[in-house]
Design an enzyme around this catalytic site. Structure first.
Site, PDB file in Angstrom:
ATOM      1  N   ASN A   1       0.888  -1.166   0.000  1.00 27.92           N
ATOM      2  CA  ASN A   1       0.000   0.000   0.000  1.00 27.92           C
ATOM      3  C   ASN A   1       0.922   1.211   0.000  1.00 27.92           C
ATOM      4  OD1 ASN A   1      -1.767   2.077   0.460  1.00 27.92           O
ATOM      5  ND2 ASN A   1      -2.314   1.467   2.548  1.00 27.92           N
ATOM      6  N   TRP A   2       1.049   1.812  -1.162  1.00 28.61           N
ATOM      7  CA  TRP A   2       2.023   2.900  -1.309  1.00 28.61           C
ATOM      8  C   TRP A   2       1.572   4.191  -0.635  1.00 28.61           C
ATOM      9  CZ3 TRP A   2       4.298   2.957  -6.991  1.00 28.61           C
ATOM     10  CH2 TRP A   2       4.944   1.731  -7.232  1.00 28.61           C
ATOM     11  N   LYS A   3       0.291   4.277  -0.304  1.00 28.20           N
ATOM     12  CA  LYS A   3      -0.266   5.496   0.309  1.00 28.20           C
ATOM     13  C   LYS A   3       0.007   6.698  -0.609  1.00 28.20           C
ATOM     14  CE  LYS A   3       0.129   3.225   4.728  1.00 28.20           C
ATOM     15  NZ  LYS A   3       0.260   3.297   6.173  1.00 28.20           N
TER      16      LYS A   3
ATOM     17  N   HIS B   1      -9.206   1.714   4.932  1.00 33.42           N
ATOM     18  CA  HIS B   1      -7.921   1.818   5.636  1.00 33.42           C
ATOM     19  C   HIS B   1      -8.089   2.751   6.835  1.00 33.42           C
ATOM     20  CE1 HIS B   1      -3.777   2.753   6.532  1.00 33.42           C
ATOM     21  NE2 HIS B   1      -3.476   1.630   5.917  1.00 33.42           N
TER      22      HIS B   1
ATOM     23  N   GLU C   1      -6.360   5.055   7.893  1.00 33.36           N
ATOM     24  CA  GLU C   1      -6.085   6.473   7.586  1.00 33.36           C
ATOM     25  C   GLU C   1      -7.316   7.121   6.949  1.00 33.36           C
ATOM     26  OE1 GLU C   1      -2.494   5.675   5.429  1.00 33.36           O
ATOM     27  OE2 GLU C   1      -1.544   5.080   7.295  1.00 33.36           O
TER      28      GLU C   1
ATOM     29  N   GLU D   1      -5.261  -4.698  10.463  1.00 37.12           N
ATOM     30  CA  GLU D   1      -4.226  -3.692  10.686  1.00 37.12           C
ATOM     31  C   GLU D   1      -4.486  -2.979  12.017  1.00 37.12           C
ATOM     32  OE1 GLU D   1      -2.313  -2.633   6.604  1.00 37.12           O
ATOM     33  OE2 GLU D   1      -3.727  -1.088   7.192  1.00 37.12           O
TER      34      GLU D   1
ATOM     35  N   GLY E   1       2.776   2.342  10.738  1.00 35.35           N
ATOM     36  CA  GLY E   1       3.750   3.420  10.584  1.00 35.35           C
ATOM     37  C   GLY E   1       4.461   3.793  11.866  1.00 35.35           C
TER      38      GLY E   1
ATOM     39  N   SER F   1       3.570  -2.155  10.195  1.00 30.52           N
ATOM     40  CA  SER F   1       5.018  -2.273  10.396  1.00 30.52           C
ATOM     41  C   SER F   1       5.550  -3.661  10.046  1.00 30.52           C
ATOM     42  CB  SER F   1       5.414  -1.874  11.825  1.00 30.52           C
ATOM     43  OG  SER F   1       5.052  -0.525  12.064  1.00 30.52           O
TER      44      SER F   1
ATOM     45  N   GLY G   1       5.288   1.184   4.511  1.00 30.61           N
ATOM     46  CA  GLY G   1       6.654   1.686   4.327  1.00 30.61           C
ATOM     47  C   GLY G   1       7.586   0.728   3.595  1.00 30.61           C
TER      48      GLY G   1
HETATM   49  P1  13P Z   1       3.289   0.388   7.576  1.00 26.93           P
HETATM   50  O1  13P Z   1       3.746  -0.945   6.991  1.00 26.93           O
HETATM   51  O2  13P Z   1       4.045   1.552   7.060  1.00 26.93           O
HETATM   52  O3  13P Z   1       3.194   0.324   9.056  1.00 26.93           O
HETATM   53  O4  13P Z   1       1.788   0.595   7.037  1.00 26.93           O
HETATM   54  C1  13P Z   1       0.898  -0.443   7.147  1.00 26.93           C
HETATM   55  C2  13P Z   1      -0.320  -0.081   6.391  1.00 26.93           C
HETATM   56  O5  13P Z   1      -1.032   0.837   6.763  1.00 26.93           O
HETATM   57  C3  13P Z   1      -0.614  -0.830   5.181  1.00 26.93           C
HETATM   58  O6  13P Z   1      -1.886  -0.528   4.708  1.00 26.93           O
END
Ligand code: 13P
Length: 258
Positions: free
Chosen positions: A13-15, A100, A102, A172, A178, A218, A240
């Site tokens: 997930n590149w966000k 998600h 976020e 998640e 993150g 993470s 990440g």
């Molecule tokens: P990280 O791997 O950066 O913690 O993010 C996880 C995530 O939100 C994947 O959707």
């Protein structure tokens, strides 16, 4: 419980990262590294809307599938700034991340809109990756299972048995995203197993056994193998670490071996 009946799925997930030239470069680097996963592990990159067309053309003919990071639930109309499922399908997108944390935290997503988006995605032929997870405070208050059960029931309300088998669930924990704080493999297994038993109650055991459940939060090159060795952890949704070809590949290879 038979892990081999399910598809292992590693998705990045590149966000909100990578402009098109960087996206092209990253995917060109990932493609040869993960080619050996074909037929064993589904490899997906979920990228910003502006990268979708580039990503689809760069990965054409490879085993890397492309996903979007959100989708609107209406087919078309006066929804400024939104993208419909049909628009994604027309581009050649196969997967879409929905709900998600976020999106829930910063953009007002609710279980109701997650449910609508999930149904719209499925109706258009997209495979949704539906994210659920508890806040740290909820875990500390010992209500993780209540929170997760509620999200699963609401997010999948009215989704048929056939459709839920095309749906991926990503567990998640919000406190692990993150933050560098990964859930332990046992914590991930406990909640992924709970998600499966919740699915078995809503549908039936055979249906629950067919659903791919990922862990996200993470996950990295160092901890992926242990997380993925757990019987109910069928893959990962990676933030990440999906932005570095070598790290992402290490996670894919852990899934190939697991
Ligand atoms: P990280 O791997 O950066 O913690 O993010 C996880 C995530 O939100 C994947 O959707």
């Amino acid at each position: 419980m038979n892990k081999s009946v399910r598809k292992a799925i590693i998705a990045g997930n590149w966000k909100m990262n990578k402009a098109r030239p960087e996206a092209k470069e990253l995917l060109e680097a990932i493609k040869p590294l993960v080619a050996n996963a074909e037929g064993k592990v589904e490899v997906i990159a979920c990228v910003p809307f502006t990268n979708l067309e580039t990503a689809i053309s760069v990965t054409d003919g490879s085993n890397v599938k492309i996903g979007a990071e959100n989708v609107h639930f209406e087919k078309s109309g006066a929804f400024t700034g939104e993208i419909s499922a049909d628009m994604l399908v027309e581009l050649g997108v196969e997967y879409v991340v929905i709900g998600h944390s976020e999106r829930r935290q910063y953009f007002g997503e609710t279980d109701e809109t997650v449910n609508k988006r999930t149904k719209a995605a499925l109706a258009a032929g997209l495979k949704p990756i539906v994210c659920v997870g508890e806040l740290l405070w909820e875990r500390e208050c010992n209500i993780t299972e209540e929170v997760i059960a509620r999200q699963i029931k609401l997010d999948l309300f009215d989704v048929s048995k056939e459709d839920v088998k095309k749906t991926v669930i990503a567990y998640e924990p919000v406190w692990a995203i993150g933050t560098g704080k990964t859930a332990t493999a046992d914590q991930a297994e406990e909640v992924c197993g709970f998600i499966r038993s919740t699915l078995a109650k809503i549908y039936d055991q055979a249906t629950a056994d067919a659903v791919t459940i990922q862990y996200g939060g993470s996950m990295n090159a160092g901890n992926a193998a242990e997380l993925l060795s757990k019987p109910n952890v069928d893959g990962g949704l990676i933030g990440g670490a999906s932005l570095k070809a070598a790290d992402f590949n290490t996670i894919v290879q852990a899934a190939v071996e697991g």
